[in-house]
Structure formats: structure tokens, C-alpha cells
Enzyme design. Structure first.
Site, PDB file in Angstrom:
ATOM      1  N   ILE A  17      25.070  -1.205  14.122  1.00  0.00           N
ATOM      2  CA  ILE A  17      25.331  -2.563  14.630  1.00  0.00           C
ATOM      3  C   ILE A  17      26.700  -2.613  15.314  1.00  0.00           C
ATOM      4  O   ILE A  17      26.848  -3.201  16.389  1.00  0.00           O
ATOM      5  CB  ILE A  17      25.278  -3.572  13.455  1.00  0.00           C
ATOM      6  N   ARG A  37      35.568   6.142   9.536  1.00  0.00           N
ATOM      7  CA  ARG A  37      36.235   7.282   8.878  1.00  0.00           C
ATOM      8  C   ARG A  37      35.989   8.582   9.616  1.00  0.00           C
ATOM      9  O   ARG A  37      36.788   9.498   9.542  1.00  0.00           O
ATOM     10  CB  ARG A  37      35.734   7.407   7.429  1.00  0.00           C
ATOM     11  N   ASP A  58      40.253   4.529   7.520  1.00  0.00           N
ATOM     12  CA  ASP A  58      39.425   4.042   6.417  1.00  0.00           C
ATOM     13  C   ASP A  58      39.852   2.606   6.097  1.00  0.00           C
ATOM     14  O   ASP A  58      41.042   2.373   5.820  1.00  0.00           O
ATOM     15  CB  ASP A  58      39.644   4.970   5.207  1.00  0.00           C
ATOM     16  N   VAL A  59      38.921   1.655   6.111  1.00  0.00           N
ATOM     17  CA  VAL A  59      39.304   0.252   5.853  1.00  0.00           C
ATOM     18  C   VAL A  59      39.779   0.017   4.415  1.00  0.00           C
ATOM     19  O   VAL A  59      40.353  -1.017   4.118  1.00  0.00           O
ATOM     20  CB  VAL A  59      38.173  -0.769   6.173  1.00  0.00           C
ATOM     21  N   GLY A  87      31.017  -1.527   6.664  1.00  0.00           N
ATOM     22  CA  GLY A  87      30.455  -1.902   5.369  1.00  0.00           C
ATOM     23  C   GLY A  87      29.581  -0.810   4.786  1.00  0.00           C
ATOM     24  O   GLY A  87      29.110   0.082   5.505  1.00  0.00           O
ATOM     25  N   TYR A 150      26.907  -5.771  -3.543  1.00  0.00           N
ATOM     26  CA  TYR A 150      26.738  -5.997  -2.093  1.00  0.00           C
ATOM     27  C   TYR A 150      26.591  -7.494  -1.809  1.00  0.00           C
ATOM     28  O   TYR A 150      27.245  -8.038  -0.923  1.00  0.00           O
ATOM     29  CB  TYR A 150      25.500  -5.228  -1.614  1.00  0.00           C
ATOM     30  N   LYS A 154      29.161  -9.795   0.372  1.00  0.00           N
ATOM     31  CA  LYS A 154      28.727 -10.452   1.613  1.00  0.00           C
ATOM     32  C   LYS A 154      28.867 -11.977   1.513  1.00  0.00           C
ATOM     33  O   LYS A 154      29.131 -12.646   2.510  1.00  0.00           O
ATOM     34  CB  LYS A 154      27.291 -10.038   1.958  1.00  0.00           C
TER      35      LYS A 154
HETATM   36  P1  NDP Z   1      26.031   1.955   9.569  1.00  0.00           P
HETATM   37  O1  NDP Z   1      26.064   2.783   8.326  1.00  0.00           O
HETATM   38  O2  NDP Z   1      25.608   2.599  10.832  1.00  0.00           O
HETATM   39  O3  NDP Z   1      27.454   1.284   9.815  1.00  0.00           O
HETATM   40  C1  NDP Z   1      28.471   1.179   8.872  1.00  0.00           C
HETATM   41  C2  NDP Z   1      29.765   1.499   9.594  1.00  0.00           C
HETATM   42  O4  NDP Z   1      30.860   1.213   8.742  1.00  0.00           O
HETATM   43  C3  NDP Z   1      29.829   2.994   9.954  1.00  0.00           C
HETATM   44  O5  NDP Z   1      30.250   3.123  11.283  1.00  0.00           O
HETATM   45  C4  NDP Z   1      30.866   3.551   8.995  1.00  0.00           C
HETATM   46  O6  NDP Z   1      31.601   4.599   9.609  1.00  0.00           O
HETATM   47  C5  NDP Z   1      31.730   2.312   8.735  1.00  0.00           C
HETATM   48  N1  NDP Z   1      32.391   2.390   7.435  1.00  0.00           N
HETATM   49  C6  NDP Z   1      31.813   2.456   6.212  1.00  0.00           C
HETATM   50  N2  NDP Z   1      32.747   2.571   5.265  1.00  0.00           N
HETATM   51  C7  NDP Z   1      33.940   2.571   5.913  1.00  0.00           C
HETATM   52  C8  NDP Z   1      35.284   2.680   5.491  1.00  0.00           C
HETATM   53  N3  NDP Z   1      35.618   2.810   4.185  1.00  0.00           N
HETATM   54  N4  NDP Z   1      36.267   2.659   6.412  1.00  0.00           N
HETATM   55  C9  NDP Z   1      35.962   2.535   7.720  1.00  0.00           C
HETATM   56  N5  NDP Z   1      34.712   2.431   8.193  1.00  0.00           N
HETATM   57  C10 NDP Z   1      33.719   2.456   7.287  1.00  0.00           C
HETATM   58  O7  NDP Z   1      25.074   0.731   9.247  1.00  0.00           O
HETATM   59  P2  NDP Z   1      24.948  -0.719   9.946  1.00  0.00           P
HETATM   60  O8  NDP Z   1      25.281  -0.656  11.367  1.00  0.00           O
HETATM   61  O9  NDP Z   1      23.636  -1.208   9.522  1.00  0.00           O
HETATM   62  O10 NDP Z   1      26.042  -1.578   9.154  1.00  0.00           O
HETATM   63  C11 NDP Z   1      27.052  -2.331   9.789  1.00  0.00           C
HETATM   64  C12 NDP Z   1      27.285  -3.606   9.002  1.00  0.00           C
HETATM   65  O11 NDP Z   1      26.115  -4.408   9.053  1.00  0.00           O
HETATM   66  C13 NDP Z   1      27.594  -3.386   7.515  1.00  0.00           C
HETATM   67  O12 NDP Z   1      28.633  -4.256   7.120  1.00  0.00           O
HETATM   68  C14 NDP Z   1      26.299  -3.791   6.842  1.00  0.00           C
HETATM   69  O13 NDP Z   1      26.492  -4.262   5.537  1.00  0.00           O
HETATM   70  C15 NDP Z   1      25.826  -4.884   7.772  1.00  0.00           C
HETATM   71  N6  NDP Z   1      24.406  -5.181   7.667  1.00  0.00           N
HETATM   72  C16 NDP Z   1      23.473  -4.199   7.881  1.00  0.00           C
HETATM   73  C17 NDP Z   1      22.136  -4.495   7.747  1.00  0.00           C
HETATM   74  C18 NDP Z   1      21.064  -3.457   7.953  1.00  0.00           C
HETATM   75  O14 NDP Z   1      19.919  -3.708   7.548  1.00  0.00           O
HETATM   76  N7  NDP Z   1      21.328  -2.334   8.612  1.00  0.00           N
HETATM   77  C19 NDP Z   1      21.686  -5.845   7.384  1.00  0.00           C
HETATM   78  C20 NDP Z   1      22.754  -6.796   7.217  1.00  0.00           C
HETATM   79  C21 NDP Z   1      24.057  -6.460   7.345  1.00  0.00           C
HETATM   80  P3  NDP Z   1      32.111   5.880   8.754  1.00  0.00           P
HETATM   81  O15 NDP Z   1      31.014   6.260   7.833  1.00  0.00           O
HETATM   82  O16 NDP Z   1      32.409   6.909   9.789  1.00  0.00           O
HETATM   83  O17 NDP Z   1      33.341   5.415   8.047  1.00  0.00           O
END
Ligand code: NDP
Length: 253
Positions: A17, A37, A58-59, A87, A150, A154
Site C-alpha cells: 500500500i 527497514r 526502523d520506525v 505496520g 493489532y 489501529k
Molecule cells: P506490507 O508488509 O507490504 O507493508 C508494510 C510496510 O511497513 C513494509 O514496507 C515494511 O518495510 C514496513 N515496516 C514494517 N515494520 C517496520 C518498521 N519497524 N520500521 C519501518 N518500516 C516498517 O503490507 P501492506 O502494504 O499491506 O501494509 C501497509 C499498511 O497497511 C500497514 O500499516 C497495514 O497494517 C495496513 N493495512 C493492510 C491491510 C492489508 O490487508 N494488506 C489492511 C488494512 C491495513 P520493511 O519490512 O522493509 O521494514
């Protein structure tokens, strides 16, 4: 080129997303800082689209996150558009959730957004235009069984944007939350695998279950969430503030 000359920040902008929103903003002219990350993932994303700027951070590391956003603002200007999207989504039975599990979810999903918005807002002047968006979830507006931390994180994001929208009332800065249903990204793929293992069912069946969790029983695609984000960033949405925008195929709550 609606956002030409603007600096946007999308946390977790290297995949799913976040990447769809970052790409849409870059295509609309913004210089977009994308974080995550994994440096290699961010670099590959930036190589594919002009105006994406990768920053590995890292957030959950408050100091590093504050430094990274401040440095990005020095390089590309005030963070006019800030999308707190990074997330994690971990499921499991409530009785098995440890404090470590709880803290991991909170520090990523909620604390990370708190720091992101605080630093981004500090880069803006009083009269500046801004759009602050939290990527929450349908789990931000209703309870999700098997995902208590979670869901709590949220819901917390909704409180964060609502309170900020009140604190900054009257400014040209809006605060809103996107609440997607199940979207076809790595999170769903990973969770399908975890659910399949937990319940002893095929991964495809677990994924189909998630699709049925959306009101229209279809997995969403990332462009649907990015489209909603672009509307929130548009001039037409200037009076939409403190809202939760559900993108879930139907009414959720
Ligand atoms: P992804 O796993 O593709 O995206 C999550 C992103 O967050 C990754 O790019 C990851 O990058 C980054 N991330 C995770 N942990 C950390 C951290 N500690 N520090 C920095 N970056 C971090 O899945 P989505 O695109 O689906 O998720 C994006 C958001 O949408 C999330 O908040 C999720 O909860 C929300 N969402 C998703 C839904 C779904 O069904 N897919 C539904 C509703 C909400 P990296 O691992 O490299 O750190």
C-alpha cells in the site's frame, strides 16, 4: 502535477500500500521520501520510479526515525504530505500474546506513527499546507478476533488523527485515517501462510477466507487505497478532517 514541488513522506513506502501511495504521489510531481527497514527493497522501488527517495530506517528506533525525517526535510523541504503507513499485522490467540508481542505491534504501528507525525508537523510553518494520513485498518473501527494487539494499535491511530485534527483546527493541515479491508499485499500473503499453518488448511483456503472478510468478498488492490489517499491529498478534500475513510467493499462500522 498537482503536488509538484511538495515533499511527501511515506513510511513503509517500499512495498504494498505504501509503495502504491508513494508512486501515485511521485507521479503527481511530489518528491517522496520512502522508508522501511530493508534498504535493498527501497532502492529497487526508487530505481523503478522517478522522485522516490529511499531512506532505510526502523520506525521503532525513535532517535533514528527523528534524525531521518529531519534530514529528509533538510534535503527536500517541509513534509507537506505525511503518510504513516509502516505496520505489522500479527495474529494469534489473546491468551498467548506476550508483552513482547504486544510492544512490538504498538511500537511499530502506533509509536512509529506518533513520532512520524510529530517530526513531520515540526517541519511545517504555521501557515503551511499539509496532509497527514494514517493507514489504519477496518481493525481501527471494529474489533478483529484473533488480532487483539493489532486491533488496539489501529484504534489508537484513529485517536491520534482525531486529536490532532482538533489541535490543529483552522490550519490548512488535515488529519485523516484510511481504513482498508483485506488488501492483496505481503501482509495478507504472510498471514494466509500463518493461518494455514495454525488451522491446518491450505494457504489458498486461508487467503479465500480473508477475501470473504471484505464486505464484497474480494481482496482489495493497492490502487484502491492509493486512490483514496490521493483524494485526501487533493484540494477538493481540504475540509475533510479527522475522518476515517473505509475502503472495504461495504459498510464496516
Ligand atoms: P506490507 O508488509 O507490504 O507493508 C508494510 C510496510 O511497513 C513494509 O514496507 C515494511 O518495510 C514496513 N515496516 C514494517 N515494520 C517496520 C518498521 N519497524 N520500521 C519501518 N518500516 C516498517 O503490507 P501492506 O502494504 O499491506 O501494509 C501497509 C499498511 O497497511 C500497514 O500499516 C497495514 O497494517 C495496513 N493495512 C493492510 C491491510 C492489508 O490487508 N494488506 C489492511 C488494512 C491495513 P520493511 O519490512 O522493509 O521494514
Amino acid at each position: 502535477m498537482e503536488h509538484s514541488g511538495r515533499h511527501a513522506l511515506v513510511t513503509g513506502g517500499g512495498t504494498g500500500i505504501g509503495l502504491a501511495i508513494a508512486t501515485a504521489l511521485a507521479n503527481a510531481g511530489a518528491e517522496v521520501t520512502i522508508t522501511g527497514r530493508r534498504a535493498d527493497v527501497l532502492k529497487a522501488a526508487a530505481a523503478a520510479t522517478p522522485r522516490l527517495h529511499p531512506v532505510a530506517v526502523d520506525v521503532t528506533d525513535e532517535t533514528a526515525l527523528r534524525d531521518a525525517i529531519a534530514r529528509a526535510a533538510e534535503e527536500r523541504g517541509p513534509v507537506a504530505i505525511c503518510v504513516a503507513n509502516a505496520g505489522i499485522a500479527e495474529g494469534g490467540r489473546f491468551r498467548d500474546v506476550t508483552m513482547t508481542d504486544w510492544r512490538r505491534t504498538m511500537s511499530t504501528n502506533l509509536d512509529g506513527a506518533f513520532v512520524t507525525f510529530q517530526v513531520a508537523l515540526a517541519t511545517l510553518g504555521k501557515a503551511d499546507w499539509g496532509r497527514m494520513i494514517a493507514v489504519s485498518s477496518i481493525a481501527g473501527v471494529r474489533g478483529l478476533a484473533g488480532a487483539v494487539p493489532y486491533t488496539a494499535s489501529k484504534h489508537g491511530l484513529i485517536g491520534l488523527i482525531r486529536a490532532l485534527s482538533e489541535e490543529h483546527m483552522g490550519r490548512a493541515v488535515t488529519f485523516n485515517a484510511l481504513c482498508p479491508g483485506y488488501v492483496d499485499t505481503d501482509i495478507v500473503t504472510r498471514n494466509a501462510a500463518a493461518i494455514a499453518a495454525r488451522r491446518g488448511i491450505p494457504e489458498a483456503a486461508a487467503a479465500a477466507d480473508m477475501a470473504r472478510g471484505n464486505r464484497h468478498r474480494t481482496l482489495l488492490q493497492v490502487d484502491e487505497v492509493a486512490g483514496a489517499a490521493m483524494w485526501l491529498c487533493s484540494d477538493a478534500a481540504r475540509s475533510v478532517n479527522g475522518q476515517t475513510i473505509q475502503v472495504a467493499g461495504g459498510q464496516v462500522a
